[in-house]
Design a protein around this motif. Sequence first.
Motif, PDB file in Angstrom:
ATOM      1  N   ASP A  40      10.543  32.370 -52.340  1.00 58.20           N
ATOM      2  CA  ASP A  40      10.675  31.253 -51.405  1.00 58.20           C
ATOM      3  C   ASP A  40      10.129  29.938 -51.977  1.00 58.20           C
ATOM      4  O   ASP A  40      10.035  28.938 -51.271  1.00 58.20           O
ATOM      5  N   TYR A  41       9.810  29.935 -53.273  1.00 57.44           N
ATOM      6  CA  TYR A  41       9.291  28.714 -53.900  1.00 57.44           C
ATOM      7  C   TYR A  41      10.424  27.701 -54.125  1.00 57.44           C
ATOM      8  O   TYR A  41      11.470  28.041 -54.684  1.00 57.44           O
ATOM      9  N   PRO A  42      10.245  26.447 -53.723  1.00 57.31           N
ATOM     10  CA  PRO A  42      11.275  25.416 -53.937  1.00 57.31           C
ATOM     11  C   PRO A  42      11.256  24.927 -55.395  1.00 57.31           C
ATOM     12  O   PRO A  42      10.759  23.843 -55.704  1.00 57.31           O
ATOM     13  N   TYR A  43      11.832  25.734 -56.258  1.00 62.74           N
ATOM     14  CA  TYR A  43      11.786  25.514 -57.704  1.00 62.74           C
ATOM     15  C   TYR A  43      12.391  24.182 -58.126  1.00 62.74           C
ATOM     16  O   TYR A  43      12.094  23.677 -59.218  1.00 62.74           O
ATOM     17  N   TRP A  44      13.234  23.598 -57.283  1.00 61.39           N
ATOM     18  CA  TRP A  44      13.898  22.338 -57.649  1.00 61.39           C
ATOM     19  C   TRP A  44      12.883  21.229 -57.929  1.00 61.39           C
ATOM     20  O   TRP A  44      13.153  20.340 -58.722  1.00 61.39           O
ATOM     21  N   TYR A  45      11.714  21.306 -57.310  1.00 62.08           N
ATOM     22  CA  TYR A  45      10.695  20.303 -57.620  1.00 62.08           C
ATOM     23  C   TYR A  45      10.194  20.467 -59.056  1.00 62.08           C
ATOM     24  O   TYR A  45       9.867  19.484 -59.716  1.00 62.08           O
ATOM     25  N   SER A  46      10.158  21.691 -59.538  1.00 61.29           N
ATOM     26  CA  SER A  46       9.726  21.916 -60.921  1.00 61.29           C
ATOM     27  C   SER A  46      10.801  21.496 -61.918  1.00 61.29           C
ATOM     28  O   SER A  46      10.482  21.130 -63.043  1.00 61.29           O
ATOM     29  N   VAL A  47      12.058  21.507 -61.494  1.00 63.36           N
ATOM     30  CA  VAL A  47      13.114  20.915 -62.332  1.00 63.36           C
ATOM     31  C   VAL A  47      12.897  19.402 -62.359  1.00 63.36           C
ATOM     32  O   VAL A  47      12.953  18.774 -63.417  1.00 63.36           O
ATOM     33  N   GLY A  48      12.588  18.830 -61.208  1.00 57.00           N
ATOM     34  CA  GLY A  48      12.254  17.398 -61.148  1.00 57.00           C
ATOM     35  C   GLY A  48      11.040  17.061 -61.996  1.00 57.00           C
ATOM     36  O   GLY A  48      10.971  15.995 -62.614  1.00 57.00           O
ATOM     37  N   ARG A 182      17.926  20.074 -55.500  1.00 60.40           N
ATOM     38  CA  ARG A 182      17.710  20.910 -54.311  1.00 60.40           C
ATOM     39  C   ARG A 182      18.903  21.834 -54.083  1.00 60.40           C
ATOM     40  O   ARG A 182      20.050  21.409 -54.128  1.00 60.40           O
ATOM     41  N   THR A 183      18.598  23.108 -53.794  1.00 60.18           N
ATOM     42  CA  THR A 183      19.649  24.081 -53.475  1.00 60.18           C
ATOM     43  C   THR A 183      19.373  24.785 -52.151  1.00 60.18           C
ATOM     44  O   THR A 183      20.113  25.686 -51.776  1.00 60.18           O
ATOM     45  N   GLY A 184      18.319  24.427 -51.467  1.00 54.48           N
ATOM     46  CA  GLY A 184      17.980  25.073 -50.203  1.00 54.48           C
ATOM     47  C   GLY A 184      16.985  24.235 -49.442  1.00 54.48           C
ATOM     48  O   GLY A 184      16.822  23.052 -49.717  1.00 54.48           O
ATOM     49  N   SER A 185      16.297  24.883 -48.518  1.00 54.41           N
ATOM     50  CA  SER A 185      15.289  24.207 -47.711  1.00 54.41           C
ATOM     51  C   SER A 185      13.898  24.590 -48.211  1.00 54.41           C
ATOM     52  O   SER A 185      13.702  25.688 -48.736  1.00 54.41           O
ATOM     53  N   ASP A 186      12.951  23.697 -48.020  1.00 51.05           N
ATOM     54  CA  ASP A 186      11.563  24.042 -48.326  1.00 51.05           C
ATOM     55  C   ASP A 186      11.108  25.112 -47.341  1.00 51.05           C
ATOM     56  O   ASP A 186      11.461  25.070 -46.166  1.00 51.05           O
ATOM     57  N   SER A 187      10.346  26.045 -47.835  1.00 57.59           N
ATOM     58  CA  SER A 187       9.816  27.097 -46.956  1.00 57.59           C
ATOM     59  C   SER A 187       8.535  26.602 -46.287  1.00 57.59           C
ATOM     60  O   SER A 187       7.917  25.647 -46.732  1.00 57.59           O
ATOM     61  N   ALA A 188       8.156  27.287 -45.235  1.00 61.33           N
ATOM     62  CA  ALA A 188       6.906  26.931 -44.550  1.00 61.33           C
ATOM     63  C   ALA A 188       5.715  27.162 -45.462  1.00 61.33           C
ATOM     64  O   ALA A 188       4.693  26.483 -45.355  1.00 61.33           O
ATOM     65  N   THR A 189       5.832  28.098 -46.393  1.00 59.11           N
ATOM     66  CA  THR A 189       4.738  28.424 -47.304  1.00 59.11           C
ATOM     67  C   THR A 189       4.493  27.311 -48.309  1.00 59.11           C
ATOM     68  O   THR A 189       3.354  27.066 -48.692  1.00 59.11           O
ATOM     69  N   TYR A 190       5.560  26.637 -48.736  1.00 58.38           N
ATOM     70  CA  TYR A 190       5.450  25.635 -49.791  1.00 58.38           C
ATOM     71  C   TYR A 190       6.019  24.306 -49.332  1.00 58.38           C
ATOM     72  O   TYR A 190       7.172  23.969 -49.605  1.00 58.38           O
ATOM     73  N   SER A 191       5.217  23.511 -48.644  1.00 54.79           N
ATOM     74  CA  SER A 191       5.683  22.181 -48.244  1.00 54.79           C
ATOM     75  C   SER A 191       5.193  21.166 -49.266  1.00 54.79           C
ATOM     76  O   SER A 191       4.109  21.311 -49.828  1.00 54.79           O
ATOM     77  N   PHE A 192       6.004  20.171 -49.521  1.00 52.61           N
ATOM     78  CA  PHE A 192       5.646  19.165 -50.530  1.00 52.61           C
ATOM     79  C   PHE A 192       4.607  18.200 -49.984  1.00 52.61           C
ATOM     80  O   PHE A 192       3.586  17.961 -50.621  1.00 52.61           O
ATOM     81  N   TRP A 193       4.860  17.619 -48.840  1.00 48.33           N
ATOM     82  CA  TRP A 193       3.954  16.615 -48.270  1.00 48.33           C
ATOM     83  C   TRP A 193       3.116  17.220 -47.172  1.00 48.33           C
ATOM     84  O   TRP A 193       2.156  16.787 -46.721  1.00 48.33           O
TER      85      TRP A 193
END
Length: 193
Positions: A40-48, A182-193
Motif C-alpha cells: 500500500d506504499y505510494p511508490y510514485w513519490y519515490s519515482v518523483g 501516480r497510479t492510485g490513491s494514497d493509503s491511510a497508512t502513508y499520507s504525504f502531508w
Amino acid sequence: MRFLIILLILVLPLSCFASERCKNLAQEVRTAHYQYFGIDYPYWYSVGQLEQESSCRNVISRDGVGSEGPAQVTYRVWAPALQKQGITEVKTTKNNLRAQAYINKVAHNENPHKKLWITYQIYNGGGLVLKEINKAGEVDWAAAYAKCSRKVVHFKDGSTEKACDINYYYSKHVFKFGETYRTGSDSATYSFW
C-alpha cells in the motif's frame, strides 16, 4: 522554419526526457519499495524523488561525497547497513533503487509522525526536520520551515542557497514530481502531508 525547429529542440525542457527515464524506472521503484513498506506504499513519490535527485539518470554526483545513481546514494556512508540487506554495491540501477527503498524505510522508521514529507526530508537532510517540528509545536510543513535556521551552503560556482530551502523544498519537489507518476490513491497508512 528550420531555425524555429532547431531552437525548440535546443530549449526543450530536460524534464521531458527525465519523465521518460523515470517512467522506465517506476516498476523497479515499486518492487523495491513494496519489499520494505508493503503493497500500500505510494511508490510514485519515490519515482518523483529520483527525478528530484538526478532526473532519473545513473550519474555520479559532483557533490564531493560520492553520491551515485538515480537515487544519489552515498555507498561509503551506507555500506554497513546496505550490506546487511544484501546490497553490496549501488552502481547497478536495481541495487541503487533497492538502496533508495531501504534508506527511505530507515528514514520513515526515524519519523515518529509518519508523514511522507518528513520521511523524504530525512532522506535528504537528516533528522533536523524533527527538531524544527518540535520547535514549531505542530506537524506542519510551513510551521516547521518557519523554525528552520540552518547554514547557508556555498557552491563552487560562487552561488549560495539556504540549507533550509534545499531541504524543505525537496519534499515539495518530490510531491510535485510524484504526482506525475501516480497510479492510485494514497493509503491511510502513508499520507504525504
